[in-house]
Design a protein around this motif. Structure first.
Motif, PDB file in Angstrom:
ATOM      1  N   ARG A 145       0.852  -1.202   0.000  1.00 42.93           N
ATOM      2  CA  ARG A 145       0.000   0.000   0.000  1.00 42.93           C
ATOM      3  C   ARG A 145       0.876   1.236   0.000  1.00 42.93           C
ATOM      4  NH1 ARG A 145      -5.231  -1.614  -0.898  1.00 42.93           N
ATOM      5  NH2 ARG A 145      -5.602  -3.475   0.312  1.00 42.93           N
ATOM      6  N   ARG A 146       0.318   2.281  -0.560  1.00 45.09           N
ATOM      7  CA  ARG A 146       0.981   3.582  -0.522  1.00 45.09           C
ATOM      8  C   ARG A 146       0.611   4.293   0.776  1.00 45.09           C
ATOM      9  NH1 ARG A 146       0.740   6.387  -6.316  1.00 45.09           N
ATOM     10  NH2 ARG A 146       2.251   7.681  -5.231  1.00 45.09           N
ATOM     11  N   PHE A 147       1.424   5.277   1.130  1.00 46.64           N
ATOM     12  CA  PHE A 147       1.235   6.054   2.346  1.00 46.64           C
ATOM     13  C   PHE A 147      -0.182   6.617   2.407  1.00 46.64           C
ATOM     14  CE2 PHE A 147       1.588   9.857   4.949  1.00 46.64           C
ATOM     15  CZ  PHE A 147       2.432   9.460   5.979  1.00 46.64           C
ATOM     16  N   THR A 170       9.521   0.259  -0.639  1.00 48.15           N
ATOM     17  CA  THR A 170      10.020   0.239  -2.005  1.00 48.15           C
ATOM     18  C   THR A 170       9.747   1.591  -2.642  1.00 48.15           C
ATOM     19  OG1 THR A 170       9.526  -2.120  -2.158  1.00 48.15           O
ATOM     20  CG2 THR A 170       9.906  -0.941  -4.232  1.00 48.15           C
ATOM     21  N   VAL A 171      10.811   2.212  -3.155  1.00 50.32           N
ATOM     22  CA  VAL A 171      10.700   3.501  -3.846  1.00 50.32           C
ATOM     23  C   VAL A 171      10.853   3.237  -5.338  1.00 50.32           C
ATOM     24  CG1 VAL A 171      11.647   5.819  -4.091  1.00 50.32           C
ATOM     25  CG2 VAL A 171      11.721   4.672  -1.857  1.00 50.32           C
ATOM     26  N   TYR A 172       9.871   3.670  -6.111  1.00 48.16           N
ATOM     27  CA  TYR A 172       9.903   3.502  -7.560  1.00 48.16           C
ATOM     28  C   TYR A 172      10.417   4.781  -8.198  1.00 48.16           C
ATOM     29  CZ  TYR A 172       7.130  -0.634  -6.630  1.00 48.16           C
ATOM     30  OH  TYR A 172       6.694  -1.838  -6.147  1.00 48.16           O
ATOM     31  N   ALA A 173      11.312   4.628  -9.157  1.00 41.42           N
ATOM     32  CA  ALA A 173      11.920   5.775  -9.833  1.00 41.42           C
ATOM     33  C   ALA A 173      10.938   6.359 -10.839  1.00 41.42           C
ATOM     34  CB  ALA A 173      13.214   5.350 -10.521  1.00 41.42           C
ATOM     35  N   GLU A 174       9.988   7.102 -10.330  1.00 36.83           N
ATOM     36  CA  GLU A 174       8.978   7.764 -11.153  1.00 36.83           C
ATOM     37  C   GLU A 174       8.928   9.220 -10.735  1.00 36.83           C
ATOM     38  OE1 GLU A 174       5.312   5.755 -10.374  1.00 36.83           O
ATOM     39  OE2 GLU A 174       6.000   3.849 -11.187  1.00 36.83           O
ATOM     40  N   VAL A 175       8.303  10.023 -11.555  1.00 37.34           N
ATOM     41  CA  VAL A 175       8.100  11.427 -11.199  1.00 37.34           C
ATOM     42  C   VAL A 175       6.600  11.671 -11.169  1.00 37.34           C
ATOM     43  CG1 VAL A 175       8.518  13.814 -11.881  1.00 37.34           C
ATOM     44  CG2 VAL A 175      10.275  12.083 -12.273  1.00 37.34           C
ATOM     45  N   PRO A 176       6.039  11.990 -10.014  1.00 40.96           N
ATOM     46  CA  PRO A 176       6.686  12.032  -8.704  1.00 40.96           C
ATOM     47  C   PRO A 176       6.999  10.614  -8.209  1.00 40.96           C
ATOM     48  CG  PRO A 176       4.338  12.387  -8.435  1.00 40.96           C
ATOM     49  CD  PRO A 176       4.609  12.310  -9.924  1.00 40.96           C
ATOM     50  N   GLU A 210       5.880   2.399  -1.794  1.00 42.65           N
ATOM     51  CA  GLU A 210       4.936   1.407  -1.284  1.00 42.65           C
ATOM     52  C   GLU A 210       5.527   0.709  -0.067  1.00 42.65           C
ATOM     53  OE1 GLU A 210       2.412   0.013  -5.199  1.00 42.65           O
ATOM     54  OE2 GLU A 210       4.053  -1.261  -4.517  1.00 42.65           O
ATOM     55  N   TYR A 211       4.638   0.347   0.843  1.00 40.70           N
ATOM     56  CA  TYR A 211       5.014  -0.386   2.041  1.00 40.70           C
ATOM     57  C   TYR A 211       4.359  -1.751   1.972  1.00 40.70           C
ATOM     58  CZ  TYR A 211       6.452   4.169   3.626  1.00 40.70           C
ATOM     59  OH  TYR A 211       7.067   5.390   3.717  1.00 40.70           O
ATOM     60  N   GLU A 212       5.121  -2.772   2.375  1.00 46.10           N
ATOM     61  CA  GLU A 212       4.618  -4.137   2.314  1.00 46.10           C
ATOM     62  C   GLU A 212       5.133  -4.904   3.526  1.00 46.10           C
ATOM     63  OE1 GLU A 212       4.402  -7.739  -0.979  1.00 46.10           O
ATOM     64  OE2 GLU A 212       5.857  -6.142  -1.238  1.00 46.10           O
ATOM     65  N   LEU A 213       4.329  -5.834   4.016  1.00 45.72           N
ATOM     66  CA  LEU A 213       4.780  -6.672   5.116  1.00 45.72           C
ATOM     67  C   LEU A 213       5.932  -7.547   4.648  1.00 45.72           C
ATOM     68  CD1 LEU A 213       1.483  -7.940   6.788  1.00 45.72           C
ATOM     69  CD2 LEU A 213       3.116  -6.284   7.692  1.00 45.72           C
ATOM     70  N   SER A 214       6.941  -7.640   5.466  1.00 48.07           N
ATOM     71  CA  SER A 214       8.056  -8.549   5.202  1.00 48.07           C
ATOM     72  C   SER A 214       7.626  -9.953   5.627  1.00 48.07           C
ATOM     73  CB  SER A 214       9.275  -8.117   6.014  1.00 48.07           C
ATOM     74  OG  SER A 214       9.020  -8.326   7.390  1.00 48.07           O
ATOM     75  N   PRO A 215       8.413 -10.963   5.298  1.00 47.77           N
ATOM     76  CA  PRO A 215       8.085 -12.306   5.810  1.00 47.77           C
ATOM     77  C   PRO A 215       7.977 -12.323   7.342  1.00 47.77           C
ATOM     78  CG  PRO A 215       9.661 -12.496   4.025  1.00 47.77           C
ATOM     79  CD  PRO A 215       9.523 -11.022   4.325  1.00 47.77           C
ATOM     80  N   LEU A 216       8.843 -11.593   8.024  1.00 54.35           N
ATOM     81  CA  LEU A 216       8.755 -11.512   9.479  1.00 54.35           C
ATOM     82  C   LEU A 216       7.452 -10.846   9.912  1.00 54.35           C
ATOM     83  CD1 LEU A 216      10.033 -11.895  12.276  1.00 54.35           C
ATOM     84  CD2 LEU A 216      11.144  -9.662  11.956  1.00 54.35           C
ATOM     85  N   GLY A 217       7.072  -9.755   9.253  1.00 58.72           N
ATOM     86  CA  GLY A 217       5.828  -9.069   9.572  1.00 58.72           C
ATOM     87  C   GLY A 217       4.613  -9.953   9.346  1.00 58.72           C
ATOM     88  N   ARG A 218       4.666 -10.794   8.319  1.00 60.14           N
ATOM     89  CA  ARG A 218       3.540 -11.682   8.017  1.00 60.14           C
ATOM     90  C   ARG A 218       3.339 -12.719   9.120  1.00 60.14           C
ATOM     91  NH1 ARG A 218       1.302 -10.139   3.751  1.00 60.14           N
ATOM     92  NH2 ARG A 218      -0.157 -11.830   3.527  1.00 60.14           N
TER      93      ARG A 218
END
Length: 120
Positions: free
Chosen positions: A39-41, A72-78, A82-90
């Motif tokens: 999800r995005r902020f 994860t930061v995507y090289a786009e303008v702007p 995105e934030y995602e649960l890691s395996p540990l978070g899951r």
């Protein structure tokens, strides 16, 4: 008779930051928001009514530091982040689901106990 608590019982870990912050006000809710995928902020702010951007940022950073989420930061303008649960978070999904189930089943009892403890 119960033994008194050792006043130095936490001395060894007094200067250590807790490993995870599942017990704060927002972390468990953020984990539930990320359950279905990244999800995005701005998406996270929708169900988390009442959270300020500053507190959301701080909580996400703490969760990233603890290994619960990946950013994860995507090289786009702007730039898109995105934030995602890691395996540990899951691994927290099942215990949180059980806690939510317990809360739903016992909310009336807890509400009643609070009213008795602190009458209006």
């Amino acid at each position: 008779m119960t033994q008194p608590l050792d006043p130095d019982m936490f001395r060894a870990c007094a200067q250590v930051t807790p490993l995870i912050q599942v017990g704060d006000k927002w972390t468990a809710k953020i984990i539930r928001c990320l359950e279905a995928g990244p999800r995005r902020f701005s998406e996270l702010r929708v169900p988390l009514r009442g959270i300020t951007p500053k507190v959301l940022t701080e909580t996400l950073r703490a969760m990233e530091r603890d290994g619960l989420v990946t950013r994860t930061v995507y090289a786009e303008v702007p730039a898109r982040v995105e934030y995602e649960l890691s395996p540990l978070g899951r691994t927290l999904l099942k215990p949180l689901a059980a806690a939510c189930e317990w809360a739903v089943a016992h909310m009336a009892e807890v509400t009643h106990a609070r009213q008795v403890y602190e009458p209006l």
